[in-house]
Design an enzyme around this catalytic site. Sequence first.
Site, mmCIF file in Angstrom:
data_model
loop_
_atom_site.group_PDB
_atom_site.id
_atom_site.type_symbol
_atom_site.label_atom_id
_atom_site.label_comp_id
_atom_site.label_asym_id
_atom_site.label_seq_id
_atom_site.Cartn_x
_atom_site.Cartn_y
_atom_site.Cartn_z
ATOM 1 N N CYS A 114 33.332 49.403 30.757
ATOM 2 C CA CYS A 114 33.366 48.337 29.742
ATOM 3 C C CYS A 114 32.184 48.396 28.781
ATOM 4 C CB CYS A 114 33.429 46.973 30.411
ATOM 5 S SG CYS A 114 34.838 46.821 31.503
ATOM 6 N N HIS A 250 31.054 41.769 25.528
ATOM 7 C CA HIS A 250 32.276 42.297 26.144
ATOM 8 C C HIS A 250 33.121 41.123 26.619
ATOM 9 C CE1 HIS A 250 35.089 44.168 28.701
ATOM 10 N NE2 HIS A 250 34.479 43.865 29.837
ATOM 11 N N ASN A 280 40.790 41.229 29.332
ATOM 12 C CA ASN A 280 39.693 42.190 29.348
ATOM 13 C C ASN A 280 40.239 43.581 29.011
ATOM 14 O OD1 ASN A 280 37.727 44.048 30.069
ATOM 15 N ND2 ASN A 280 37.183 43.031 32.000
HETATM 16 N N1 COA Z 1 46.027 33.295 41.048
HETATM 17 C C1 COA Z 1 45.880 32.359 42.004
HETATM 18 N N2 COA Z 1 44.970 32.444 42.990
HETATM 19 C C2 COA Z 1 44.169 33.527 42.991
HETATM 20 C C3 COA Z 1 44.269 34.533 42.039
HETATM 21 C C4 COA Z 1 45.250 34.400 41.029
HETATM 22 N N3 COA Z 1 45.413 35.305 40.062
HETATM 23 N N4 COA Z 1 43.345 35.473 42.290
HETATM 24 C C5 COA Z 1 42.674 35.084 43.383
HETATM 25 N N5 COA Z 1 43.181 33.894 43.803
HETATM 26 C C6 COA Z 1 42.747 33.097 44.963
HETATM 27 C C7 COA Z 1 42.050 33.910 46.015
HETATM 28 O O1 COA Z 1 42.992 34.511 46.869
HETATM 29 C C8 COA Z 1 41.249 32.841 46.710
HETATM 30 O O2 COA Z 1 42.071 32.147 47.578
HETATM 31 P P1 COA Z 1 41.525 31.656 49.013
HETATM 32 O O3 COA Z 1 40.399 30.701 48.680
HETATM 33 O O4 COA Z 1 42.721 31.018 49.602
HETATM 34 O O5 COA Z 1 41.053 32.886 49.696
HETATM 35 C C9 COA Z 1 40.857 31.883 45.586
HETATM 36 O O6 COA Z 1 41.788 32.143 44.526
HETATM 37 C C10 COA Z 1 39.464 32.060 45.075
HETATM 38 O O7 COA Z 1 39.241 33.442 44.882
HETATM 39 P P2 COA Z 1 37.877 33.978 44.377
HETATM 40 O O8 COA Z 1 37.942 35.466 44.258
HETATM 41 O O9 COA Z 1 36.769 33.360 45.185
HETATM 42 O O10 COA Z 1 37.823 33.319 42.920
HETATM 43 P P3 COA Z 1 36.660 33.286 41.884
HETATM 44 O O11 COA Z 1 36.333 31.898 41.554
HETATM 45 O O12 COA Z 1 35.535 34.225 42.235
HETATM 46 O O13 COA Z 1 37.370 33.890 40.601
HETATM 47 C C11 COA Z 1 37.462 35.908 39.335
HETATM 48 C C12 COA Z 1 37.852 35.226 40.623
HETATM 49 C C13 COA Z 1 37.943 37.358 39.404
HETATM 50 C C14 COA Z 1 38.160 35.216 38.158
HETATM 51 C C15 COA Z 1 35.920 35.846 39.139
HETATM 52 O O14 COA Z 1 35.265 36.302 40.290
HETATM 53 C C16 COA Z 1 35.465 36.650 37.962
HETATM 54 O O15 COA Z 1 35.691 36.275 36.843
HETATM 55 N N6 COA Z 1 34.788 37.788 38.209
HETATM 56 C C17 COA Z 1 34.434 38.713 37.174
HETATM 57 C C18 COA Z 1 35.544 39.685 37.006
HETATM 58 C C19 COA Z 1 35.440 40.532 35.790
HETATM 59 O O16 COA Z 1 35.356 40.020 34.696
HETATM 60 N N7 COA Z 1 35.448 41.852 35.959
HETATM 61 C C20 COA Z 1 35.396 42.802 34.936
HETATM 62 C C21 COA Z 1 34.032 42.893 34.367
HETATM 63 S S1 COA Z 1 33.874 44.218 33.298
#
Ligand code: COA
Length: 323
Positions: A114, A250, A280
């Site tokens: 990215c 980004h 993204n």
């Molecule tokens: N829809 C519904 N539920 C979802 C889901 C989706 N698309 N994806 C994950 N969940 C669930 C998980 O299974 C989890 O359930 P559980 O509590 O029963 O286990 C719950 O939501 C929370 O998951 P978690 O991974 O802790 O969520 P989060 O608040 O960390 O959000 C992201 C997840 C990916 C949105 C967040 O971590 C993020 O934005 N990270 C950066 C990712 C990114 O931008 N990467 C590229 C960078 S270049």
Amino acid sequence: MMRAKIIGTGSCLPEKCVTNKDLSTFVDTSDAWIQSRTGIRERHLVSSEAETTLTLAVHAAEKAMADAGICSKDLDLILVATVSSDFITPSTACMVQKELGAYHAAAFDLNAACSGFLFAFHTVDAYFQAGICQTALVIGVETLSKIIDWSDRSTCVLFGDGAGAVVAKASSRGMIASLQGSDGSRGEILLCKNRTNNNPFVSTGKEPDYLTMDGQEVFKFAVKKVPECIENLLGQADLDLSQITYFLLHQANHRMIASIARKLNLPMEKFPSNVDRCGNTSAASIPILLDEMHRTGKLSSGDILLLSGFGGGLTWAASLLEW
Ligand code: COA
């Protein structure tokens, strides 16, 4: 000393727009979850074999060249930042060169995930400073949809396809300062393995791997690293935050951009965003956003822009430039 000045921009999104609701028909997710965690409402995804990394890149490049008022024979360097090229060889940059008829240009691809567009832009700037060439095309392009596991709701809702391009010219104005860095020791938090080696000695019979991510670790990395990177770059250029017209980050996630803005104590108006419409798009996200800003008349000559990318590798980069 000659530096890189952007003289034209272009972008291209695939025709098909896929909403969060569309995704919820095949993975267990909802519009409300995706919007609240990421700010994403929809993204564009390739939807036929006619749309590829190459075709998106070429369309974005043609628009950038038309905007710059140059023709392909003027180009002496083409850099493409991507992690999703159609071929291992030839590179996407060589294929773009062929499609454009840019026969005078040296062409190669660069992978910094990215952060790739900015790593490529900084490379062009270094070539200009060294006097190696004068006119370059820099493209960030991805069809990430081919490396995504469409049954994994934790990743498939986040990404989109697209391309953004700039034409840069060696000039006494333009780039003011840049920095970049990498931390390979933490590479496993954003992974996508290449094809498995099936030579007769190691045959594993394994299916290809898809992209995997430790979302929370990536989130923490970005909200710590980007403000540090911005402060360091401003220190290097002896400028302060108030002198920056816009911060083009980004476009990974709205919450991430909001927490970076909060850390820097700046209003969200300083952080234009299109992640709600594009998701993204990895290496493509910064040049797509830049092109949107330029085409909608949001940028004026003399504006000071701070561009910052972060992602797989891990990698991060920031550029400070005069528009
Ligand atoms: N829809 C519904 N539920 C979802 C889901 C989706 N698309 N994806 C994950 N969940 C669930 C998980 O299974 C989890 O359930 P559980 O509590 O029963 O286990 C719950 O939501 C929370 O998951 P978690 O991974 O802790 O969520 P989060 O608040 O960390 O959000 C992201 C997840 C990916 C949105 C967040 O971590 C993020 O934005 N990270 C950066 C990712 C990114 O931008 N990467 C590229 C960078 S270049």
